[in-house]
Design a protein around this motif. Structure first.
Motif, mmCIF file in Angstrom:
data_model
loop_
_atom_site.group_PDB
_atom_site.id
_atom_site.type_symbol
_atom_site.label_atom_id
_atom_site.label_comp_id
_atom_site.label_asym_id
_atom_site.label_seq_id
_atom_site.Cartn_x
_atom_site.Cartn_y
_atom_site.Cartn_z
ATOM 1 N N GLU A 41 29.229 38.653 19.313
ATOM 2 C CA GLU A 41 30.108 37.835 20.133
ATOM 3 C C GLU A 41 29.577 37.789 21.556
ATOM 4 O OE1 GLU A 41 34.455 37.745 19.271
ATOM 5 O OE2 GLU A 41 33.993 39.770 18.577
ATOM 6 N N ILE A 42 29.649 36.633 22.153
ATOM 7 C CA ILE A 42 29.140 36.433 23.504
ATOM 8 C C ILE A 42 30.190 36.889 24.508
ATOM 9 C CG2 ILE A 42 28.385 34.703 25.178
ATOM 10 C CD1 ILE A 42 27.338 33.090 22.769
ATOM 11 N N SER A 43 29.747 37.677 25.479
ATOM 12 C CA SER A 43 30.620 38.162 26.539
ATOM 13 C C SER A 43 30.785 37.074 27.589
ATOM 14 C CB SER A 43 30.016 39.421 27.176
ATOM 15 O OG SER A 43 30.882 39.935 28.146
ATOM 16 N N GLU A 44 32.027 36.814 27.967
ATOM 17 C CA GLU A 44 32.334 35.791 28.964
ATOM 18 C C GLU A 44 33.018 36.423 30.164
ATOM 19 O OE1 GLU A 44 35.039 33.322 26.799
ATOM 20 O OE2 GLU A 44 33.458 32.368 25.618
ATOM 21 N N ARG A 45 32.751 35.884 31.344
ATOM 22 C CA ARG A 45 33.399 36.337 32.574
ATOM 23 C C ARG A 45 34.744 35.629 32.708
ATOM 24 N NH1 ARG A 45 33.672 34.171 37.820
ATOM 25 N NH2 ARG A 45 33.693 35.713 39.496
ATOM 26 N N HIS A 46 35.795 36.392 32.997
ATOM 27 C CA HIS A 46 37.133 35.823 33.170
ATOM 28 C C HIS A 46 37.767 36.348 34.450
ATOM 29 C CE1 HIS A 46 37.999 33.756 29.288
ATOM 30 N NE2 HIS A 46 36.918 34.431 28.967
ATOM 31 N N VAL A 47 38.484 35.460 35.149
ATOM 32 C CA VAL A 47 39.241 35.822 36.339
ATOM 33 C C VAL A 47 40.712 35.807 35.940
ATOM 34 C CG1 VAL A 47 39.789 35.231 38.732
ATOM 35 C CG2 VAL A 47 37.489 34.786 37.832
ATOM 36 N N LEU A 48 41.354 36.971 36.016
ATOM 37 C CA LEU A 48 42.763 37.116 35.646
ATOM 38 C C LEU A 48 43.593 37.296 36.909
ATOM 39 C CD1 LEU A 48 42.350 39.692 32.725
ATOM 40 C CD2 LEU A 48 42.306 37.190 32.594
ATOM 41 N N SER A 49 44.707 36.582 36.984
ATOM 42 C CA SER A 49 45.625 36.706 38.112
ATOM 43 C C SER A 49 46.936 37.256 37.574
ATOM 44 C CB SER A 49 45.843 35.332 38.754
ATOM 45 O OG SER A 49 46.776 35.420 39.805
#
Length: 171
Positions: free
Chosen positions: A6-14
């Protein structure tokens, strides 16, 4: 049988949370206990009565892991809302950094030239060094720091990412 990674993705969580003692430790503990990494974390009080704060977390992982993180954060009692800015449509993200660079002669001139290109502002100067203030995306700051490293980077201080959804909608 072929196993696909699985490809790791960058996420911005608020997250909006009640301003309670220990909430930040609980959130960090959730990440630590499950082996998730926090790339960036910022916290700011967002209401006049100091009752609510916004926490912005940058993390990476496969989509299933990100979904797990969000679900676990939503279960924490003082957490009011979790928004994945990355998946929620257009958003603005910025980071601030102070970058100290030492140099004389040509290196000094090159540091000022690059700062101008990156729209970094000189906030302190001595005969042998500068401190630049730069805001922008993480990539912009990474690129600026990388170039300054070749000139005479001394020290970097970074705030971490903050982000808001574009338009009238709130996160």
């Amino acid at each position: 049988m072929h196993i696909q990674e699985e490809i790791s993705e960058r996420h911005v969580l608020s997250l909006t949370v009640s301003n309670e003692a220990g909430i930040l430790a609980r959130i960090a503990g959730l990440f630590t206990a499950r082996g998730y990494n926090i790339d960036s974390l910022t916290v700011a009080d967002i209401t006049p009565d100091h009752a609510i704060s916004r926490i912005t977390i940058v993390t990476s992982g496969p989509p299933k892991v990100i979904d797990q993180i969000i679900a676990q954060l939503e279960r924490l009692v003082p957490v009011h809302k979790v928004t994945d800015l990355t998946d929620n449509g257009p958003f603005v993200e910025r980071e601030l950094a102070l970058v100290k660079v030492a140099g004389t002669g040509e290196n000094r001139i090159e540091a000022l030239r690059l700062a101008d290109v990156f729209r970094a502002k000189v906030v302190d100067t001595t005969i042998e060094s500068f401190i630049f203030e730069i805001t922008g995306t993480t990539d912009k700051i990474d690129n600026f720091v990388g170039l300054m490293r070749q000139i005479g980077l001394v020290e970097v201080g970074r705030t971490g990412v903050v982000g808001l959804i574009r338009g009238k909608e709130s996160n």
